[in-house]
Motif scaffolding. Structure first.
Motif, short mmCIF file in Angstrom:
data_model
loop_
_atom_site.label_atom_id
_atom_site.label_comp_id
_atom_site.label_asym_id
_atom_site.label_seq_id
_atom_site.Cartn_x
_atom_site.Cartn_y
_atom_site.Cartn_z
N ARG A 1 143.68 61.10 -2.30
CA ARG A 1 144.94 60.77 -1.66
C ARG A 1 144.69 59.66 -0.63
O ARG A 1 143.73 59.72 0.13
CB ARG A 1 145.54 61.98 -0.97
N ILE A 2 145.56 58.67 -0.61
CA ILE A 2 145.39 57.53 0.29
C ILE A 2 146.26 57.72 1.53
O ILE A 2 147.47 57.95 1.43
CB ILE A 2 145.78 56.21 -0.43
N PRO A 3 145.67 57.64 2.73
CA PRO A 3 146.47 57.80 3.96
C PRO A 3 147.56 56.74 4.07
O PRO A 3 147.36 55.58 3.70
CB PRO A 3 145.42 57.63 5.07
N ASP A 4 148.69 57.14 4.59
CA ASP A 4 149.85 56.25 4.68
C ASP A 4 149.62 55.06 5.62
O ASP A 4 150.31 54.05 5.51
CB ASP A 4 151.08 57.03 5.17
N PRO B 1 142.41 53.25 13.51
CA PRO B 1 142.19 53.11 12.06
C PRO B 1 141.32 51.89 11.77
O PRO B 1 141.31 50.92 12.52
CB PRO B 1 143.61 52.89 11.54
N LEU B 2 140.60 51.94 10.65
CA LEU B 2 139.83 50.79 10.20
C LEU B 2 140.77 49.67 9.79
O LEU B 2 141.86 49.92 9.27
CB LEU B 2 138.96 51.15 8.99
N ARG B 3 140.34 48.43 10.02
CA ARG B 3 141.13 47.28 9.61
C ARG B 3 140.27 46.34 8.77
O ARG B 3 139.60 45.46 9.28
CB ARG B 3 141.69 46.55 10.84
N PRO B 4 140.27 46.54 7.45
CA PRO B 4 139.48 45.67 6.57
C PRO B 4 139.99 44.23 6.62
O PRO B 4 141.19 43.99 6.73
CB PRO B 4 139.70 46.27 5.18
N GLU B 5 139.04 43.30 6.52
CA GLU B 5 139.40 41.90 6.34
C GLU B 5 139.50 41.63 4.85
O GLU B 5 138.59 41.95 4.09
CB GLU B 5 138.35 40.99 6.98
N ILE B 6 140.62 41.05 4.42
CA ILE B 6 140.94 40.96 2.99
C ILE B 6 141.18 39.52 2.59
O ILE B 6 141.80 38.75 3.31
CB ILE B 6 142.21 41.78 2.68
N VAL C 1 146.41 47.10 -0.51
CA VAL C 1 145.30 46.14 -0.44
C VAL C 1 144.30 46.54 0.63
O VAL C 1 143.08 46.44 0.44
CB VAL C 1 145.86 44.72 -0.20
N GLU C 2 144.77 47.05 1.77
CA GLU C 2 143.86 47.51 2.83
C GLU C 2 143.04 48.71 2.37
O GLU C 2 141.87 48.85 2.75
CB GLU C 2 144.66 47.91 4.06
N ALA C 3 143.64 49.58 1.59
CA ALA C 3 142.96 50.81 1.20
C ALA C 3 141.87 50.57 0.18
O ALA C 3 140.88 51.32 0.12
CB ALA C 3 143.97 51.81 0.64
N ALA C 4 142.01 49.53 -0.66
CA ALA C 4 141.07 49.33 -1.78
C ALA C 4 139.60 49.29 -1.33
O ALA C 4 138.77 50.02 -1.89
CB ALA C 4 141.46 48.08 -2.56
#
Length: 327
Positions: A132-135, A294-299, A140-143
């Motif tokens: 389950r992916i957190p809201d 929360p984590l903030r991925p660079e995409i 794209v951030e979750a990938a």
């Protein structure tokens, strides 16, 4: 995008194919892919560092919504958003599976290597291997959390760095920039060794207390260090920067050979450990902690048809953070 014959990524080994919409089997779910992260493991599959087990669709950092359920699948409902990661199945009965070490199962199967992955518009997985992916994260951030995040999280745990201790990092790509954020949120001090002034500046911007070249001495010996780069020659250098009793963790699925090195580098109970895939518990724990930070991925996003270009740029280290394919 399918790998049928391996070769240098510059030769464009991934080819586009049209296939019928897949049909989920018992207890499987059919996921329409919204985003799929690009990982160095995908590059190893494309170029031949990992053996090809037949034509395969790479990609194992998959986020999407369930379109169909196979017979007996009840864990999720149609329309639910889920993630699919690298480890996609284990036997459940061997000594590893029954002792909390399912990542070491000899019969394990892997997304984008043993079975088709997410460089496609659809993917299938057994429902017990979906997350389950957190809201708090968009698709794209979750990938990148589903491999770069999970593997870095497991590596950080194996490194046994106290929450206010010192962590060393070698290489600063997708997994490292997420692991740095987790370590900082726990109160650790992080030192980064990576090639190039741009990567070093980026590490400092994200909160590293120090960043230098891979040949540099870190300001202090570290309690634990993670090598993310697939470069065996970094092992002696990382050990030189590791405190007595510290742990060096090798986070890659592939690494070039180690050079010979004196026994003194592992004396005083220094330990070297590798990371092999992840358990489902690792994935659940990472997603929970990532959402709380929360984590903030660079995409950097790419079209699905540009998978070869995304992998070529990854090989060159030509972008920051994580490449994500968006069908």
């Amino acid at each position: 995008m399918v790998v049928r014959a391996q070769g240098p990524i510059e030769s464009r080994p991934l080819v586009a194919e049209e296939r019928p919409r897949p049909v989920p089997g018992p207890h499987e779910i059919l996921v329409r892919v919204a985003a799929c992260g690009v990982c160095r493991t995908d590059l190893h599959v494309a170029e031949g560092d990992l053996p090809l087990r037949g034509p395969v669709v790479p990609g194992h950092q998959i986020v999407g919504r369930i379109e169909e359920r196979g017979a007996g699948a009840t864990r999720f409902a149609p329309g639910d958003r889920v993630g699919i990661a690298w480890l996609r199945w284990t036997c459940g009965t061997c000594e590893f599976c029954t002792s909390g070490r399912e990542n070491l199962c000899r019969g394990a199967k892997f997304t984008g290597w043993s079975a088709d992955g997410g460089f496609a518009t659809y993917a299938i997985v057994h429902e017990q291997w979906a997350y389950r992916i957190p809201d708090v994260f968009d698709d794209v951030e979750a990938a990148p959390l589903l491999c770069a995040g999970i593997i870095g999280y497991r590596a950080l745990r194996l490194a046994s760095v106290p929450r206010t201790g010192r962590l060393g990092i070698y290489g600063f790509g997708s997994s490292a920039h997420l692991t740095l954020q987790v370590a900082l949120a726990r109160g650790a001090t992080v030192y980064v060794c990576t090639r190039g002034a741009a990567g070093q500046a980026r590490a400092r911007t994200l909160g590293a207390a120090w960043a230098g070249d891979v040949g540099s001495a870190m300001p202090h010996a570290t309690d634990g260090t993670i090598i993310f780069a697939p470069a065996g020659e970094l092992v002696p250098r990382a050990l030189e920067n590791l405190a007595a009793g510290g742990t060096l963790v090798l986070a890659g699925i592939y690494m070039t050979p180690f050079p010979s090195m004196p026994y003194e580098l592992v004396f005083q109970e220094r330990m070297i450990r590798s990371v092999t895939a992840n358990t489902r518990a690792d994935g659940v724990a990472l997603l929970h902690e990532a959402a709380s930070i929360p984590l903030r991925p660079e995409i950097r996003s790419f079209a699905l048809a540009d998978a070869n270009e995304a992998l070529a740029l990854l090989k060159q280290g030509a972008f920051r953070g994580t490449a994500v394919l968006v069908p």
